[in-house]
Scaffold this active site. Structure first.
Site: not given
Length: 260
Positions: A144, A157
């Site tokens: 990501s 995350y």
């Protein structure tokens, strides 16, 4: 649309929906054999037939929890027995959760590390011995753009995705003598289910088919790294070049501007 991926065996985790399923569609069009893995009880429906009609050489559907090493190993072995030696692993299974600080959510961090990082490691461990023995193969992980720095409300995350990216940096160097390629995919926000499970600013959302196409091409070309959108990546890089206090101030301003 056949390509150099025609006949290649590609295993995809988190493949029953969203980005994983879109990857399957991309490589079905390229004539690949597909091993699709997701948690038990997923709504596969007529996915296998749909992919075969689109051009997939063959399709094997398996159930496994990537957080359980023995489980994912069994599923990958089963797919390999049906399709042949695995050429490409796309370790895509992942989750996105808020990580509030009041109260601090240790559970959120544990869940995301288990799936987003250890799940990737478990999946790689299941395919790597065969690739090393054959001195060929391709490992792909979905990281990501949030791996560039910790973002507000996303401690779990960001940490899990950063761990994946750094692991791939090491493996890319270690596996070069074995002829094994490594590709790290670092997209920004994509219009998938995760966009609804994290309550944070979401600048530069890319539509799912567009994002999957960009990343599928990077996989075909065996690029070591891809990150988009470029403008957001540039902002994060510039942010990391600042002093810590200045970088944090800039981030707070950016996130307020983006609606976070």
């Amino acid at each position: 649309m056949k390509s150099e991926m025609s006949g290649k065996v590609i295993v995809i985790t988190g493949a029953s929906r969203s980005l994983g399923l879109q990857f399957a569609k991309e490589f079905a069009q390229r004539g690949a054999k597909l091993g699709l893995i997701d948690l038990p009880g997923q709504p596969w429906g007529g996915i296998s037939e749909e992919l075969k009609k689109a051009g997939a050489g063959d399709v094997a559907i398996e159930s496994a929890d990537v957080t359980v090493a023995e489980d994912i190993h069994r599923a990958i072995d089963s797919a390999q027995n049906k399709l042949g030696p695995i050429d490409v692993l796309i370790s895509n299974a992942g989750i996105g959760l808020d990580t509030p600080v009041d109260p601090f959510s240790l559970e959120s961090i544990h869940k995301q590390i288990q799936v987003n990082y250890l799940g990737v490691a478990n999946s790689i461990a299941a395919v790597l011995p065969g690739m090393v023995a054959r001195k060929s193969g391709h490992l792909v992980t979905t990281g990501s753009i949030s791996s560039y720095r910790g973002l507000p409300g996303m401690a779990g995350y960001c940490a899990s995705k950063s761990a994946v990216v750094v692991m791939m940096d090491s493996l890319r160097v270690d596996l070069k003598p074995y002829g094994i390629k490594c590709t790290t995919l670092n997209p920004g926000w994509i219009r998938t289910g995760v966009i609804h499970t994290i309550n944070a600013a979401k600048p530069g959302v890319t539509e799912l088919p567009v994002a999957a196409s960009i990343m599928a091409k990077a996989i075909v070309w065996q690029k070591p790294y891809v990150c988009f959108p470029l403008w957001l990546r540039t902002l994060f890089i510039l942010n990391r070049l600042q002093t810590t206090n200045m970088g944090d101030w800039m981030l707070r301003k950016m996130w307020k501007w983006f609606g976070g």
